[in-house]
Design an enzyme around this catalytic site. Structure first.
Site, short mmCIF file in Angstrom:
data_model
loop_
_atom_site.label_atom_id
_atom_site.label_comp_id
_atom_site.label_asym_id
_atom_site.label_seq_id
_atom_site.Cartn_x
_atom_site.Cartn_y
_atom_site.Cartn_z
N LYS A 151 0.82 -1.21 0.00
CA LYS A 151 0.00 0.00 0.00
C LYS A 151 0.85 1.25 0.00
CE LYS A 151 -4.41 -1.54 1.75
NZ LYS A 151 -5.39 -1.50 2.83
N LYS A 205 -5.23 -9.38 -7.01
CA LYS A 205 -6.43 -9.51 -6.18
C LYS A 205 -7.53 -8.56 -6.66
CE LYS A 205 -6.34 -7.47 -2.18
NZ LYS A 205 -6.07 -6.99 -0.82
N LYS A 234 -10.83 -2.77 -4.31
CA LYS A 234 -11.57 -1.50 -4.46
C LYS A 234 -10.71 -0.44 -5.11
CE LYS A 234 -12.55 -2.27 0.37
NZ LYS A 234 -13.10 -1.97 1.63
P1 TYM Z 1 -10.92 -4.84 3.79
O1 TYM Z 1 -11.91 -3.77 4.05
O2 TYM Z 1 -9.82 -4.57 2.82
O3 TYM Z 1 -11.68 -6.14 3.28
C1 TYM Z 1 -12.78 -6.68 3.97
C2 TYM Z 1 -12.73 -8.20 3.90
O4 TYM Z 1 -12.77 -8.63 2.54
C3 TYM Z 1 -11.69 -9.52 2.28
N1 TYM Z 1 -11.27 -9.34 0.89
C4 TYM Z 1 -11.19 -10.34 0.00
N2 TYM Z 1 -11.44 -11.66 0.09
C5 TYM Z 1 -11.26 -12.40 -1.02
N3 TYM Z 1 -10.84 -11.90 -2.21
C6 TYM Z 1 -10.58 -10.58 -2.36
N4 TYM Z 1 -10.19 -10.09 -3.51
C7 TYM Z 1 -10.75 -9.73 -1.22
N5 TYM Z 1 -10.58 -8.40 -1.00
C8 TYM Z 1 -10.90 -8.18 0.29
C9 TYM Z 1 -10.61 -9.11 3.27
O5 TYM Z 1 -9.70 -10.16 3.49
C10 TYM Z 1 -11.43 -8.78 4.49
O6 TYM Z 1 -11.72 -9.94 5.24
N6 TYM Z 1 -7.88 -4.83 7.70
C11 TYM Z 1 -9.15 -5.30 7.26
C12 TYM Z 1 -10.31 -4.81 8.09
C13 TYM Z 1 -10.18 -5.04 9.57
C14 TYM Z 1 -10.35 -6.28 10.23
C15 TYM Z 1 -10.17 -5.98 11.62
C16 TYM Z 1 -10.62 -7.57 9.81
C17 TYM Z 1 -9.92 -4.10 10.52
N7 TYM Z 1 -9.91 -4.66 11.76
C18 TYM Z 1 -10.26 -6.99 12.57
C19 TYM Z 1 -10.72 -8.55 10.76
C20 TYM Z 1 -10.54 -8.25 12.14
C21 TYM Z 1 -9.37 -4.78 5.85
O7 TYM Z 1 -8.79 -3.84 5.43
O8 TYM Z 1 -10.33 -5.41 5.17
#
Ligand code: TYM
Length: 333
Positions: free
Chosen positions: A114, A198, A201
């Site tokens: 990132k 991947k 967004k």
């Molecule tokens: P974020 O907002 O990027 O994504 C949310 C969830 O979607 C999953 N994800 C995917 N799974 C499969 N294929 C993809 N292409 C894909 N893109 C995203 C992510 O793995 C995630 O589960 N850091 C985390 C948010 C967070 C969190 C937490 C998660 C903050 N605190 C505590 C678990 C526990 C994040 O940025 O997710």
């Protein structure tokens, strides 16, 4: 033993099929399991680790909530809230930031990706991002954390932080060591334009992903334009290592039809790509269009959405404020 589930999603707009198949679909299944308490958080503090337009952020918080509800989460069954409204998350993150080591954070690949080439210009928040994640999880004594594959390393770090805290203060079971719940097969949905990247967004091309707000025509068009190759559809035995785009589309199909890749390969073996794409589009429209319509409807109900967050915040605050108070006592405040 009962399970305690915690997971979070950033309100950065454009929630997509990867978020759905990798995470939110499982949130809903877990919510409906017996003896399982679920906490789902819209992680707005994480979102501001990169620039956000305040008006957009506010809109995206509501949109993320609307997406949760449209996908089947229910505020009566799960605690649903936004992170910034529960102060214990920030407090806990500071304390745990004094437990985590620079060396551990330096290994985080997501920060490297990132931050890009110019690390010096990345925010400090982006660097300490996984520590805030650890606080999120540990404040609720979570036993299981459903996430996509990209969060695996952050979850390992969370466990390391918890173990170190427990060791340092000789409070062996105070912070519970959580397990990640990462599906074996559908935990990494790839871009529709490049099967080695991947689905994300932040990809500038909207054609690279199916957004959960896409309507029928958009879904059909995106699948039509999705990248494939010039070979025929694979048979059961074919290893798809060198055909990442085809594998990805088959994974999407299998996940949506609650089937296995093997069965899907069998179903389409020897057929034309256009047959497969037609079927995949119909399945996507069947599963995603109702979600997209429901999101649009819910977005007109701002008061209702805000009330859901308020209710969730109250409940989350009860848990998290007690845990952070105990943490403070342990460290001598
Ligand atoms: P974020 O907002 O990027 O994504 C949310 C969830 O979607 C999953 N994800 C995917 N799974 C499969 N294929 C993809 N292409 C894909 N893109 C995203 C992510 O793995 C995630 O589960 N850091 C985390 C948010 C967070 C969190 C937490 C998660 C903050 N605190 C505590 C678990 C526990 C994040 O940025 O997710």
């Amino acid at each position: 033993m009962s399970k305690k589930i915690f997971s979070g999603v950033q309100p950065s707009g454009n929630l997509h099929l990867g978020n759905y198949l990798g995470a939110i679909k499982n949130f809903v299944e877990l919510q409906n399991e017996k003896d399982t308490e679920c906490v789902y958080c819209i992680v707005d503090l994480h979102a501001i680790t990169v620039n956000q337009d305040p008006k957009e952020l506010k809109k995206n918080i509501r949109e993320t909530l609307a997406t949760f509800i449209a996908c089947g989460l229910n505020e009566k069954k799960s605690i649903i809230f936004n992170q910034s409204s529960v102060p214990a998350h920030s407090e806990g993150a500071w304390i745990l930031g004094c437990i985590a080591r620079m060396g551990w954070l330096n290994r985080m690949t997501q920060f490297k990706e990132k931050a890009g080439k110019d690390k010096e210009k990345a925010s400090v928040g982006l660097y300490t991002y996984p520590v805030l994640m650890a606080a999120d999880i540990l404040l609720y004594d979570s036993t299981h954390v459903p996430v996509g594959d990209d969060q695996r390393q952050h979850l390992e770090l969370c466990r390391d932080i918890a173990l170190r805290f427990n060791n340092e203060f000789q409070t062996p079971n105070f912070l519970k060591i959580p397990e990640s719940l990462i599906q074996k097969n559908f935990s990494r949905i790839m871009s529709l334009k490049d099967g080695t990247k991947k689905m994300s967004k932040s990809d500038p091309s909207d054609l690279s992903r199916i957004n959960l707000t896409d309507d029928k025509d958009k879904i059909i068009n995106k699948i039509k334009k999705s990248k494939t190759d010039t070979m025929p559809m694979p048979n059961e035995e074919e290893n798809l290592k060198d055909r990442p785009e085809v594998l990805n589309l088959l994974e999407i199909y299998s996940s949506l039809s609650n089937s296995s890749i093997e069965k899907s390969k069998m179903e389409f073996s020897g057929k034309n790509f256009s047959d497969f794409k037609d079927k995949l589009s119909s399945l996507l429209v069947e599963k995603i269009e109702p979600i997209s319509k429901e999101i649009k409807k819910l977005l007109n109900e701002e008061k209702h959405l805000d009330a859901i967050l308020l209710g969730g915040t109250e409940k989350a605050n009860k848990y998290a404020s007690i845990k952070v108070k105990e943490m403070k006592k342990i460290i001598g405040f």
